[in-house]
Write a protein that holds these residues in place. Structure first.
Motif, mmCIF file in Angstrom:
data_model
loop_
_atom_site.group_PDB
_atom_site.id
_atom_site.type_symbol
_atom_site.label_atom_id
_atom_site.label_comp_id
_atom_site.label_asym_id
_atom_site.label_seq_id
_atom_site.Cartn_x
_atom_site.Cartn_y
_atom_site.Cartn_z
ATOM 1 N N SER A 119 0.836 -1.194 0.000
ATOM 2 C CA SER A 119 0.000 0.000 0.000
ATOM 3 C C SER A 119 0.872 1.246 0.000
ATOM 4 O O SER A 119 2.025 1.216 0.436
ATOM 5 N N SER A 120 0.293 2.339 -0.524
ATOM 6 C CA SER A 120 0.987 3.614 -0.594
ATOM 7 C C SER A 120 -0.049 4.723 -0.539
ATOM 8 O O SER A 120 -1.228 4.499 -0.844
ATOM 9 N N ASN A 121 0.382 5.928 -0.172
ATOM 10 C CA ASN A 121 -0.544 7.067 -0.109
ATOM 11 C C ASN A 121 -0.894 7.607 -1.489
ATOM 12 O O ASN A 121 -1.882 8.320 -1.629
ATOM 13 N N LYS A 122 -0.079 7.325 -2.486
ATOM 14 C CA LYS A 122 -0.337 7.811 -3.841
ATOM 15 C C LYS A 122 -0.580 6.640 -4.769
ATOM 16 O O LYS A 122 -0.097 5.538 -4.547
ATOM 17 N N GLU A 123 -1.329 6.926 -5.812
ATOM 18 C CA GLU A 123 -1.682 5.895 -6.790
ATOM 19 C C GLU A 123 -0.437 5.356 -7.494
ATOM 20 O O GLU A 123 0.489 6.099 -7.810
ATOM 21 N N LYS A 124 -0.453 4.085 -7.729
ATOM 22 C CA LYS A 124 0.630 3.403 -8.438
ATOM 23 C C LYS A 124 0.459 3.661 -9.941
ATOM 24 O O LYS A 124 -0.654 3.590 -10.462
ATOM 25 N N TYR A 156 5.563 3.005 -7.773
ATOM 26 C CA TYR A 156 4.920 3.781 -6.721
ATOM 27 C C TYR A 156 5.522 5.170 -6.708
ATOM 28 O O TYR A 156 6.721 5.340 -6.939
ATOM 29 N N LYS A 157 4.694 6.177 -6.395
ATOM 30 C CA LYS A 157 5.148 7.569 -6.377
ATOM 31 C C LYS A 157 5.317 8.099 -4.954
ATOM 32 O O LYS A 157 5.490 9.300 -4.752
ATOM 33 N N ASP A 158 5.265 7.200 -3.967
ATOM 34 C CA ASP A 158 5.417 7.590 -2.567
ATOM 35 C C ASP A 158 5.948 6.375 -1.801
ATOM 36 O O ASP A 158 6.060 5.286 -2.361
ATOM 37 N N LYS A 161 9.919 2.071 -6.806
ATOM 38 C CA LYS A 161 9.515 3.360 -6.239
ATOM 39 C C LYS A 161 10.287 4.487 -6.901
ATOM 40 O O LYS A 161 11.508 4.447 -6.989
ATOM 41 N N THR A 203 9.952 8.699 -6.674
ATOM 42 C CA THR A 203 9.285 9.903 -6.189
ATOM 43 C C THR A 203 9.960 11.169 -6.707
ATOM 44 O O THR A 203 9.565 12.267 -6.348
ATOM 45 N N ASN A 231 11.034 13.803 -9.671
ATOM 46 C CA ASN A 231 10.675 14.259 -11.014
ATOM 47 C C ASN A 231 11.852 14.059 -11.961
ATOM 48 O O ASN A 231 13.015 14.128 -11.548
#
Length: 170
Positions: free
Chosen positions: A53-58, A63-65, A134, A136, A138
């Motif tokens: 699980s993560s706070n931001k959408e995959k 994963y972006k978080d 992962k 995160t 840019n």
């Protein structure tokens, strides 16, 4: 002493809780008190499962978080006691954790986790590999170059980079 060397329960049979009843008799027909004892037999490997699980959408596999990994398992006989894990490139020995204790993946890039569940009887599951990607950060600001310029067309080249998930488009 007549019972010595006799196998009362064969391996793989009567898994789970088994009640053993025992008594002794002598040659004249006298019998001792009957006793019973419950034993637990478990020689089967547990199964291993996990959730991420993560706070931001995959996005795709990325994963972006930060990512939370929960490792658990199933065992129909003695139950799951704990799990062991190691992260490739970080530790060579397994680290033991209680079921319910989650792993937090904060490292950028690809993280490979090797994990096993352990049941109360001490049996270990097969090793499972969990791969977390992962990114995160840019991508770098692209560089734009004009390659050719004619009356009817202009060719433009964009150059950029991203160290983790790569460039998907310009």
């Amino acid at each position: 002493s007549d019972l010595e060397g006799k196998e009362a329960i064969k391996q793989g049979e009567n898994l789970g809780r088994t009640v053993i009843t025992a008594w002794t008799e002598d040659g004249r027909g006298y019998q001792s008190e009957v006793i019973t004892k419950e034993i637990k037999i478990d020689n089967e490997k547990p199964k291993i499962n996990h959730t991420e699980s993560s706070n931001k959408e995959k996005v795709g596999i990325w994963y972006k978080d930060n990512v939370t990994v929960e490792i658990n398992g199933e065992d129909s006989h003695s139950g799951i006691d704990n799990y062991k894990y190691k992260i490739e490139g970080e530790n060579t020995d397994y680290i033991e954790k209680n079921i319910g204790e989650k792993l937090s993946i904060i490292r950028e890039g690809t993280t490979e986790i090797k994990a096993k569940t352990v049941d109360i009887a001490g049996n270990e599951s097969e090793e499972k590999t969990i791969t977390i990607h992962k990114d995160t950060t840019n991508p770098e600001i692209p560089t734009i170059r004009f390659k050719s310029n004619t009356i009817n067309s202009i060719t433009v080249e964009g150059i950029g980079s991203d160290n983790e998930s790569g460039i998907a488009g310009y």
